[in-house]
Enzyme design. Structure first.
Site, PDB file in Angstrom:
ATOM      1  N   HIS A 129       5.104   3.077   5.297  1.00  0.00           N
ATOM      2  CA  HIS A 129       3.772   2.585   4.920  1.00  0.00           C
ATOM      3  C   HIS A 129       2.737   3.311   5.792  1.00  0.00           C
ATOM      4  O   HIS A 129       3.040   3.692   6.925  1.00  0.00           O
ATOM      5  CB  HIS A 129       3.747   1.076   5.203  1.00  0.00           C
ATOM      6  CG  HIS A 129       2.523   0.361   4.749  1.00  0.00           C
ATOM      7  ND1 HIS A 129       1.348   0.370   5.464  1.00  0.00           N
ATOM      8  CD2 HIS A 129       2.290  -0.413   3.663  1.00  0.00           C
ATOM      9  CE1 HIS A 129       0.453  -0.371   4.835  1.00  0.00           C
ATOM     10  NE2 HIS A 129       0.989  -0.856   3.733  1.00  0.00           N
ATOM     11  N   ASP A 207       9.288  -1.674  11.770  1.00  0.00           N
ATOM     12  CA  ASP A 207       8.245  -2.316  10.972  1.00  0.00           C
ATOM     13  C   ASP A 207       8.947  -3.365  10.107  1.00  0.00           C
ATOM     14  O   ASP A 207       9.609  -3.032   9.118  1.00  0.00           O
ATOM     15  CB  ASP A 207       7.541  -1.248  10.117  1.00  0.00           C
ATOM     16  CG  ASP A 207       6.591  -1.861   9.093  1.00  0.00           C
ATOM     17  OD1 ASP A 207       6.570  -3.100   8.939  1.00  0.00           O
ATOM     18  OD2 ASP A 207       5.876  -1.085   8.427  1.00  0.00           O
ATOM     19  N   GLN A 210       8.369  -6.095   5.647  1.00  0.00           N
ATOM     20  CA  GLN A 210       9.081  -6.458   4.412  1.00  0.00           C
ATOM     21  C   GLN A 210      10.499  -6.967   4.682  1.00  0.00           C
ATOM     22  O   GLN A 210      11.294  -7.086   3.750  1.00  0.00           O
ATOM     23  CB  GLN A 210       9.126  -5.263   3.440  1.00  0.00           C
ATOM     24  CG  GLN A 210       7.766  -4.736   3.017  1.00  0.00           C
ATOM     25  CD  GLN A 210       6.969  -5.709   2.131  1.00  0.00           C
ATOM     26  OE1 GLN A 210       7.483  -6.737   1.685  1.00  0.00           O
ATOM     27  NE2 GLN A 210       5.704  -5.399   1.904  1.00  0.00           N
ATOM     28  N   LYS A 233       2.710 -12.368   4.689  1.00  0.00           N
ATOM     29  CA  LYS A 233       3.776 -12.045   3.733  1.00  0.00           C
ATOM     30  C   LYS A 233       4.924 -13.045   3.833  1.00  0.00           C
ATOM     31  O   LYS A 233       5.939 -12.921   3.154  1.00  0.00           O
ATOM     32  CB  LYS A 233       4.308 -10.634   3.993  1.00  0.00           C
ATOM     33  CG  LYS A 233       3.272  -9.535   3.748  1.00  0.00           C
ATOM     34  CD  LYS A 233       3.898  -8.170   3.944  1.00  0.00           C
ATOM     35  CE  LYS A 233       2.904  -7.067   4.153  1.00  0.00           C
ATOM     36  NZ  LYS A 233       2.116  -6.702   2.987  1.00  0.00           N
ATOM     37  N   CYS A 371       0.073   1.913  -0.472  1.00  0.00           N
ATOM     38  CA  CYS A 371      -0.097   2.413   0.910  1.00  0.00           C
ATOM     39  C   CYS A 371       1.111   3.232   1.345  1.00  0.00           C
ATOM     40  O   CYS A 371       1.496   3.213   2.526  1.00  0.00           O
ATOM     41  CB  CYS A 371      -0.371   1.281   1.890  1.00  0.00           C
ATOM     42  SG  CYS A 371      -1.856   0.361   1.510  1.00  0.00           S
TER      43      CYS A 371
HETATM   44  N1  C6P Z   1       2.136  -3.754   2.480  1.00  0.00           N
HETATM   45  C1  C6P Z   1       1.979  -3.926   0.083  1.00  0.00           C
HETATM   46  O1  C6P Z   1       1.415  -4.287  -0.955  1.00  0.00           O
HETATM   47  P1  C6P Z   1      -0.581  -5.603   7.031  1.00  0.00           P
HETATM   48  O2  C6P Z   1      -1.581  -5.125   6.025  1.00  0.00           O
HETATM   49  O3  C6P Z   1      -0.927  -5.167   8.426  1.00  0.00           O
HETATM   50  O4  C6P Z   1      -0.295  -7.065   6.938  1.00  0.00           O
HETATM   51  O5  C6P Z   1       0.812  -4.916   6.650  1.00  0.00           O
HETATM   52  C2  C6P Z   1       0.907  -3.530   6.558  1.00  0.00           C
HETATM   53  C3  C6P Z   1       2.277  -3.125   6.115  1.00  0.00           C
HETATM   54  C4  C6P Z   1       3.097  -2.466   6.975  1.00  0.00           C
HETATM   55  N2  C6P Z   1       4.350  -2.127   6.646  1.00  0.00           N
HETATM   56  C5  C6P Z   1       4.858  -2.416   5.432  1.00  0.00           C
HETATM   57  C6  C6P Z   1       6.267  -2.039   5.124  1.00  0.00           C
HETATM   58  C7  C6P Z   1       4.079  -3.075   4.490  1.00  0.00           C
HETATM   59  O6  C6P Z   1       4.597  -3.337   3.293  1.00  0.00           O
HETATM   60  C8  C6P Z   1       2.736  -3.427   4.818  1.00  0.00           C
HETATM   61  C9  C6P Z   1       1.856  -4.084   3.820  1.00  0.00           C
HETATM   62  C10 C6P Z   1       1.416  -4.382   1.407  1.00  0.00           C
HETATM   63  O7  C6P Z   1       3.008  -3.246   0.066  1.00  0.00           O
HETATM   64  C11 C6P Z   1      -0.063  -4.173   1.474  1.00  0.00           C
HETATM   65  S1  C6P Z   1      -0.517  -2.467   1.506  1.00  0.00           S
END
Ligand code: C6P
Length: 413
Positions: A129, A207, A210, A233, A371
């Site tokens: 991401h 990370d 997910q 999430k 992203c």
């Molecule tokens: N992915 C998606 O629709 P934040 O925005 O900081 O809570 O998370 C960022 C992020 C980082 N790593 C992974 C693997 C992610 O999936 C995400 C967030 C969302 O896939 C929003 S772009």
């Protein structure tokens, strides 16, 4: 779906989520399949935040009065819940941030800025991401280290041979890798990758955006040095996330943001830093959100992360089967170990049009690059549509998705 053996009663669980019981358009029920972007919240989380504001709001760590003590106890109680949830050794290893993005930036701006320089290598992967690419690119530009990306195999898993080789051949200081892909669904073997990284003398940042919401995650079993994840999430509010770090590393890292709460003593000549975790929590934190995260952790723990994982595996497998029956639909990522996402394209229809058509049928999916632009470049795709599932999704919702996709195909035929 024939005779599903779900680990819990989905209807009972759905009753806990107020937002799921509405019509998306008049006469059309909401089918929420955009959970990888952000999940819905159970009433327990919403109520806990409301109760906090109605009864106990005050700033934390500051007041001697009863309300501040109550707020502090709730805030620090949530930290202990998160600690137990991911099996960290100490609550001092749990830093509250705004989310995964901020957690990764924190590591880059503290550990990375203090440690990395010319000649060093940070190893990421091409499936990351943007939150796990851009902070390292920004720092690499400034500090002169090299950022390399582990390539993929055709099934959407990491090329672990290349990973192993690069760890031996390159002066790798840090491996930074997503646990679960938000596009391909691939669940990366991070415990194995951590062992190899440590053997090569590198640290590993995982990370967990997910993975933590969807499966049991044990930081001591993984032996990761850092783990980043987001509350929103995993049934918790927006605006709160977590950075886990091994205590010795966090102790040695300089702070990032300066201000109240992160100091031990301030004079006009200079300052000294507070102990962990406060050294990394400058200013008034997101108190209500942290309390909400604690309640979300209670909620997920009561259902059982093993059960949630099994439930989602059943739904995802069913969705992949049904999607593969539709002519012209391609699903990306064939990893055996995969999470609850299905990114797909429909021949002849742009992903945004697919999402718009589905929305008209009450089905919320995401369309775009999610992203993960470098991954979409690699797949030569401008965009995909993505259905992503959570603990409350049902086989009937998968059926609704499939029916709506057939309708969209007909409309564009
Ligand atoms: N992915 C998606 O629709 P934040 O925005 O900081 O809570 O998370 C960022 C992020 C980082 N790593 C992974 C693997 C992610 O999936 C995400 C967030 C969302 O896939 C929003 S772009």
């Amino acid at each position: 779906m024939t005779d599903p053996i779900f680990p819990y009663d989905i209807a009972t669980v759905r009753a806990d989520f107020p937002v799921l019981h509405q019509e998306h358009h008049p006469g059309t029920p909401l089918v929420f399949l955009d959970n990888a972007a952000s999940s819905q919240k159970p009433a327990a989380v919403i109520d806990a935040m409301s109760t906090y504001y109605r009864q106990s709001h005050a700033n934390v760590h500051r007041g001697i009065h009863k309300l501040s003590e109550e707020a502090t106890a709730a805030y620090e109680g949530a930290r202990k819940k998160v600690q137990r949830f991911i099996h960290a050794a100490s609550p001092r290893e749990i830093i509250f941030t705004r989310g995964t993005t901020e957690s990764i930036n924190l590591v880059a701006q503290t550990w990375g800025r203090a440690t990395l320089g010319p000649g060093d290598v940070v190893l990421a992967t091409v499936m990351e991401h943007h939150a796990n690419i851009v902070p390292w690119q920004m720092l690499a530009q400034e500090k002169g280290f090299s950022l390399q990306y582990v390539p993929l195999l055709p099934d959407g898993t990491l090329n672990l041979e290349v990973y192993r080789r690069w760890l031996h051949e390159l002066p790798v200081k840090l491996v930074t890798v997503m646990h679960g892909s938000n596009v391909l669904g691939t669940v990366n073997p991070v415990a194995h990758m951590a062992r190899l990284a440590h053997e090569a003398g590198a640290l590993i940042l995982v990370d967990g955006a997910q993975s933590v919401p969807h499966m049991p995650v044990d930081v001591q079993a993984l032996d990761c040095d850092f783990l980043a994840f987001s509350g929103h999430k995993m049934a918790a509010p927006t605006g709160v996330g977590v950075l886990y770090g091994k205590r010795a590393l966090l102790e040695a890292m300089p702070p990032w943001m300066g201000g109240g709460d992160m100091i031990s003593r301030v004079t006009l000549a200079g300052s000294t830093w507070n102990e962990l975790p406060y050294k990394f929590e400058a200013g008034t934190p997101a108190i209500a959100e942290v309390i909400g995260l604690g309640v979300a952790v209670d909620y997920l723990s009561a259902l059982g992360m093993e059960n949630i994982h099994r439930q989602e595996q059943l739904i995802t497998r069913y969705a992949l089967e049904r999607l593969s029956e539709i002519p012209g639909v391609t699903v990306y990522g064939q990893a055996e170990q995969r999470g609850a996402v299905a990114a797909f394209t429909v021949d002849g229809i742009h992903a945004h049009d697919v999402a718009q058509m589905l929305d008209a049928d009450g089905i919320a999916v995401r369309a775009g690059h999610h992203c993960a632009m470098p991954l979409h470049d690699l797949l030569s795709l401008p965009a995909t549509a993505r259905a992503s599932f959570y603990l409350y999704n049902t086989p009937a919702e998968v059926d609704a998705l499939v029916t709506a996709l057939y309708r969209a195909k007909q409309a564009f035929a």
